[in-house]
Enzyme design. Sequence first.
Site, PDB file in Angstrom:
ATOM      1  N   ASP A  99     -14.984  43.073  16.390  1.00  0.00           N
ATOM      2  CA  ASP A  99     -15.835  42.972  17.537  1.00  0.00           C
ATOM      3  C   ASP A  99     -16.501  44.662  17.697  1.00  0.00           C
ATOM      4  OD1 ASP A  99     -14.998  42.973  20.503  1.00  0.00           O
ATOM      5  OD2 ASP A  99     -12.938  43.400  20.058  1.00  0.00           O
ATOM      6  N   TRP A 154     -20.053  40.120  22.811  1.00  0.00           N
ATOM      7  CA  TRP A 154     -20.220  39.706  23.793  1.00  0.00           C
ATOM      8  C   TRP A 154     -21.552  39.321  24.357  1.00  0.00           C
ATOM      9  CZ3 TRP A 154     -18.537  45.335  24.063  1.00  0.00           C
ATOM     10  CH2 TRP A 154     -17.555  44.839  24.031  1.00  0.00           C
ATOM     11  N   GLY A 155     -22.749  39.212  23.513  1.00  0.00           N
ATOM     12  CA  GLY A 155     -23.575  38.469  24.034  1.00  0.00           C
ATOM     13  C   GLY A 155     -24.719  39.640  24.641  1.00  0.00           C
ATOM     14  N   ASP A 202     -14.852  38.512  27.985  1.00  0.00           N
ATOM     15  CA  ASP A 202     -13.780  37.565  28.135  1.00  0.00           C
ATOM     16  C   ASP A 202     -13.407  36.193  28.528  1.00  0.00           C
ATOM     17  OD1 ASP A 202     -13.513  39.369  25.526  1.00  0.00           O
ATOM     18  OD2 ASP A 202     -12.030  40.077  26.000  1.00  0.00           O
TER      19      ASP A 202
HETATM   20  C1  GLA Z   1     -12.205  42.087  23.211  1.00  0.00           C
HETATM   21  C2  GLA Z   1     -12.785  40.844  22.792  1.00  0.00           C
HETATM   22  C3  GLA Z   1     -11.941  40.260  22.569  1.00  0.00           C
HETATM   23  C4  GLA Z   1     -10.781  40.542  22.392  1.00  0.00           C
HETATM   24  C5  GLA Z   1     -10.350  41.899  22.537  1.00  0.00           C
HETATM   25  C6  GLA Z   1      -9.032  42.490  21.775  1.00  0.00           C
HETATM   26  O1  GLA Z   1     -12.388  41.743  24.548  1.00  0.00           O
HETATM   27  O2  GLA Z   1     -13.550  41.153  23.290  1.00  0.00           O
HETATM   28  O3  GLA Z   1     -12.155  38.746  21.749  1.00  0.00           O
HETATM   29  O4  GLA Z   1     -10.652  40.316  20.242  1.00  0.00           O
HETATM   30  O5  GLA Z   1     -11.542  42.435  22.612  1.00  0.00           O
HETATM   31  O6  GLA Z   1      -9.055  44.195  22.120  1.00  0.00           O
END
Ligand code: GLA
Length: 486
Positions: A136, A176-177, A201
Amino acid sequence: MGWNSWNSFANIVNSQIVQQQAKALASNGMKEAGYEYVVIDEGWWLGERDGAGNIVVNHKQWPAIKAGEKDGDMANIAAYIHGLGLKAGIYTDAGRDGCSMYPDSGPKLLNTGSEGHYDQDFLQFSKWGFDYVKVDWCGGAKEGRSGAVQYAQIARAIQKAEKITGRKLYFSICEWGSQNPWFWGPGVGGIESTIWRTGGDIIPPVVESLHDPEHDKRVITAGNVLDSFDAGLHPEAQHTDYYNDLDMMVMGMRGMTKSLDRVHMGLWALSSAPLMVGSDLTRLSPDTLSLLTNREALAIHNDLYGLQPIKVDEPAPGVQIWVKPMAIAGRRAIGILNRTDASTQVKINWEKLGLKGSPKALRDVWNGQSIEGANVAVSVAAHDLALMVVDGEDKSPKEYAANQNSITGIQATRGFTFARLQYANTSGHLVVVPVKSTSGLFTALALPPTVGSETGTIGLILPHGTADLSFEREPVAIRKLDIYAW
Ligand code: GLA
């Protein structure tokens, strides 16, 4: 393909939950259909290290499962998952801190990232027996780091760990791009296979058992699913072994209807996106389960070229025809996506799919039946997706022979353009080949080995305006590019 703990369990994840989910995956037909990874997301580690910098986990959360095991050893759960014939995944952050379980209720924990410990942590994950790691970006973003730099370092730490343990650790990038990972994800740090998240997300987690008012009001809408699909379209970066990740699936979760489940499954399959199901697998309805295991949808997903679909037509606003070029000549998967509130009827213009005349065969994937007559109008209900596979004859491509591993004179003038690339790679192993174009395209291809005088073929989607391509030369030989201008 697999399951991930975050969407349905967030920070309450523990050994018992993972065992139940792994058992469900192994016994409900998903394993047979090809779902294999069981991934433990954030919440497994609370940020504690020992004096030597090794990760220390909570003994109650991760107890011994079998006789002879020690409490507080992540190897226990990895062995349990392996015992079911599945693969195990784990999670960390590229920065010093993780996401601190944001936005979920729960303690805000610091120091749950791997920065400063890349070699140590990835080796530890591999030694514990994990086969997959999601990394992440919360800490990396907080510190203002470069994703391309951090993830390349991590890729190298992963490759070092693999050399030591002999175990493949699949690399899942989750930034996340935010820094356009489709430009640097393919081949980052020399990695031979990877996925990268393309957006935020799909939903904040919905943990049913928490009975938490915050979670109770979270309901998935068509917008969640469609936004993730739209953000995920970077077809020029996706080739064999490098994939855009549209996020974990929310099939059957609160707010998902039968038609939205179909839209979700169909779009993820057409995109060859990772199918990491985030739902509680012990509560899947027979309808959701049958969609997740639909053999023809999975065959589209697993097509050898692994390309994303191209939008070839929008006969009315919100009614879109998406077409995925497939490895078998003349074959396409077709998704007719109806984003509107009214049902619609669509007649497909085969010409726009690059086919000569009328197709030989057309199949409806959802009911597994042939559709008679190529000129039928297909009905699609509001907020639904028709999914079909067509076999026909490709219109002749334009052929470009390679000269010294560059291909010149190309014109991709029709928006996204499908191409087949022929190459020879007699090195005996997969080779990561950086590719450049004078029009600014930059990517890398993971080219599997070929045997003797045989040529290998992969599929590509070139963005509008792609001009001359050049490929790093050694040890592969690029032979020819066929461009199918639809
Ligand atoms: C981010 C990621 C999610 C998940 C959460 C965990 O938001 O994008 O997919 O792994 O963290 O906190």
